[in-house]
Design a protein around this motif. Structure first.
Motif, mmCIF file in Angstrom:
data_model
loop_
_atom_site.group_PDB
_atom_site.id
_atom_site.type_symbol
_atom_site.label_atom_id
_atom_site.label_comp_id
_atom_site.label_asym_id
_atom_site.label_seq_id
_atom_site.Cartn_x
_atom_site.Cartn_y
_atom_site.Cartn_z
ATOM 1 N N ALA A 170 5.283 -7.996 2.796
ATOM 2 C CA ALA A 170 6.668 -8.246 3.207
ATOM 3 C C ALA A 170 7.422 -6.940 3.414
ATOM 4 C CB ALA A 170 7.373 -9.108 2.163
ATOM 5 N N TYR A 171 7.187 -5.977 2.506
ATOM 6 C CA TYR A 171 7.826 -4.666 2.659
ATOM 7 C C TYR A 171 7.436 -4.026 3.983
ATOM 8 C CZ TYR A 171 8.371 0.378 2.314
ATOM 9 O OH TYR A 171 8.675 1.695 2.594
ATOM 10 N N GLN A 172 6.142 -4.002 4.263
ATOM 11 C CA GLN A 172 5.702 -3.291 5.457
ATOM 12 C C GLN A 172 6.060 -4.029 6.738
ATOM 13 O OE1 GLN A 172 4.821 -0.274 5.185
ATOM 14 N NE2 GLN A 172 4.464 0.085 7.375
ATOM 15 N N GLN A 173 6.100 -5.349 6.671
ATOM 16 C CA GLN A 173 6.550 -6.099 7.849
ATOM 17 C C GLN A 173 7.991 -5.734 8.194
ATOM 18 O OE1 GLN A 173 5.008 -9.496 9.684
ATOM 19 N NE2 GLN A 173 3.919 -7.554 9.758
ATOM 20 N N GLU A 174 8.788 -5.528 7.176
ATOM 21 C CA GLU A 174 10.180 -5.115 7.401
ATOM 22 C C GLU A 174 10.229 -3.732 8.038
ATOM 23 O OE1 GLU A 174 13.471 -3.999 4.237
ATOM 24 O OE2 GLU A 174 13.305 -6.191 4.391
ATOM 25 N N GLN A 175 9.323 -2.849 7.614
ATOM 26 C CA GLN A 175 9.285 -1.496 8.178
ATOM 27 C C GLN A 175 8.740 -1.496 9.604
ATOM 28 O OE1 GLN A 175 10.586 0.995 6.145
ATOM 29 N NE2 GLN A 175 10.974 -0.822 4.880
ATOM 30 N N GLY A 177 8.696 -3.969 11.816
ATOM 31 C CA GLY A 177 9.273 -4.911 12.770
ATOM 32 C C GLY A 177 8.312 -6.019 13.131
ATOM 33 N N GLU A 178 7.597 -6.552 12.114
ATOM 34 C CA GLU A 178 6.677 -7.682 12.298
ATOM 35 C C GLU A 178 5.426 -7.315 13.101
ATOM 36 O OE1 GLU A 178 7.416 -10.550 10.675
ATOM 37 O OE2 GLU A 178 9.251 -9.574 9.991
ATOM 38 N N ASP A 179 5.080 -6.042 13.151
ATOM 39 C CA ASP A 179 3.859 -5.615 13.833
ATOM 40 C C ASP A 179 2.674 -5.867 12.895
ATOM 41 O OD1 ASP A 179 1.684 -4.251 14.880
ATOM 42 O OD2 ASP A 179 2.901 -2.618 15.685
ATOM 43 N N GLU A 180 1.941 -6.943 13.120
ATOM 44 C CA GLU A 180 0.897 -7.352 12.184
ATOM 45 C C GLU A 180 -0.228 -6.331 12.084
ATOM 46 O OE1 GLU A 180 -2.152 -11.077 11.367
ATOM 47 O OE2 GLU A 180 -0.234 -11.403 12.389
ATOM 48 N N GLU A 181 -0.615 -5.735 13.197
ATOM 49 C CA GLU A 181 -1.717 -4.768 13.149
ATOM 50 C C GLU A 181 -1.308 -3.522 12.370
ATOM 51 O OE1 GLU A 181 -4.859 -5.239 13.976
ATOM 52 O OE2 GLU A 181 -4.191 -7.292 14.364
ATOM 53 N N ALA A 182 -0.063 -3.074 12.540
ATOM 54 C CA ALA A 182 0.419 -1.923 11.777
ATOM 55 C C ALA A 182 0.478 -2.255 10.292
ATOM 56 C CB ALA A 182 1.799 -1.496 12.280
#
Length: 337
Positions: A170-175, A177-182
């Motif tokens: 959830a933290y990284q999705q926020e960073q 912008g919902e880029d799943e591969e990133a």
């Protein structure tokens, strides 16, 4: 379909036991006019239920012996499915109880049987670091830096580990912008830094605290506080900018309780978790009480302003397991032994 239970008043007294023993079949009188209950729970609840069993015993008159079993939540659920004759389960997440329901041992509708989706207390995920925080760990992005050794349990066996994974995601999705591969790449780096992947949350705590391994433990909030209580000058708690509302769940194992003749006792045992006394005991054991008024009594202890996502943000547990934790799903894709 189960109906919601109102308060059950049963005359019982509790002698808590520490090790697993099987419950007898049929009418369960403990061999001496009493009742035997087996509570199969997950790792970090040991201290809480030891105290709760004593509290419960003070309310009633008839003897009931409560036996505790602890381990990784997923492993505990599988043990019940495979024959561990629990009367009640108090596990780390609803999905583990649903697995027991799907095996035919728990009636459908269990999640609505008690208040708060049958979650009488909650928690969240924090970091435990050694005093001084030498690696200057402040948030999830610090866990992927070179040279940072992370301790967290295995999502395949531990419910707490699933909460850990989803909080980081959830933290990284926020960073990103919902880029799943990133986000996948971020999670891959995080797990590359995991030094030990224990089977359960308490095992991970022991690896970090007792064995001195790692720079940071991704921990249940209550586990972190217990470590601070036991070693007040050795550890610090770091609250990440994004975490998750962890909701441990409880249920009666209907098939077993009916066979043991413990249905009424099992209902009373779980219902009393919502009493004011038990809610305060949960807070004293560093769980967040379900009762909002009592939770506010612990506002000096807990950060009640944390940015918390919920399992609903992941579509619920069935969707979360299909996406992240089932065989071949995201965790398997990003984690290499």
């Amino acid at each position: 379909m189960k109906k919601k239970i109102t308060a059950v008043m049963l005359s019982v007294s509790v002698a808590a036991a520490a090790l697993f023993t099987g419950c007898g079949g049929g009418d369960n009188d403990g061999g001496s006019g009493g009742i035997e209950l087996l509570n199969v729970s997950y790792d970090p609840t040991r201290e809480f239920y030891a105290a709760y069993n004593e509290l419960f015993s003070d309310q009633f008159d008839q003897d009931v012996t409560i036996t505790q079993s602890h381990g990784g939540s997923g492993s505990q659920a599988r043990s019940v499915i495979e024959g561990n004759e629990a009367d009640v389960v108090t596990l780390a997440l609803a999905h583990d109880i649903t697995a027991i329901e799907n095996a035919g041992l728990i009636d459908s509708g269990w999640i609505d049987e008690f208040e708060g989706s049958s979650s009488p207390y909650t928690s969240t995920i924090v970091f435990l670091v050694r005093k001084g925080n030498e690696k200057n760990i402040k948030d999830w992005d610090d866990l992927v830096k070179d040279g940072v050794e992370v301790i967290t349990p295995n999502p395949k066996t531990s419910g707490g580990a699933c909460w850990n994974f989803l909080a980081a995601w959830a933290y990284q999705q926020e960073q990103d912008g919902e880029d799943e591969e990133a986000t996948k790449e971020f999670m891959k780096k995080l797990y590359e830094n995991v030094l030990v992947l224990d089977s359960g949350a308490r095992g991970a705590t022991n690896t970090f605290v007792e064995n001195g391994q790692g720079d940071v433990l991704i921990a249940w909030e209550n586990e972190a506080y217990l470590s601070m209580e036991e070693y007040p000058d050795e550890y610090e708690i770091v609250t990440p900018s994004v975490s998750i509302l962890a909701q441990p769940s409880v249920a009666i194992v209907d098939s077993n309780a009916k066979a043991h003749g413990t249905e009424e006792a099992a209902k009373a045992y779980l219902e009393y978790l919502y009493s004011d006394e038990a809610q305060r005991l949960a807070g004293e054991n560093y769980y967040r009480p379900f009762n909002e008024e009592i939770l506010q009594e612990f506002s000096d202890q807990f950060d009640l302003d944390m940015n918390l996502v919920t399992i609903d943000d992941f579509g619920g547990w069935d969707a979360a397991f299909e996406t992240y934790f089932d065989d071949g799903a995201v965790f398997d894709q990003i984690y290499e032994e």
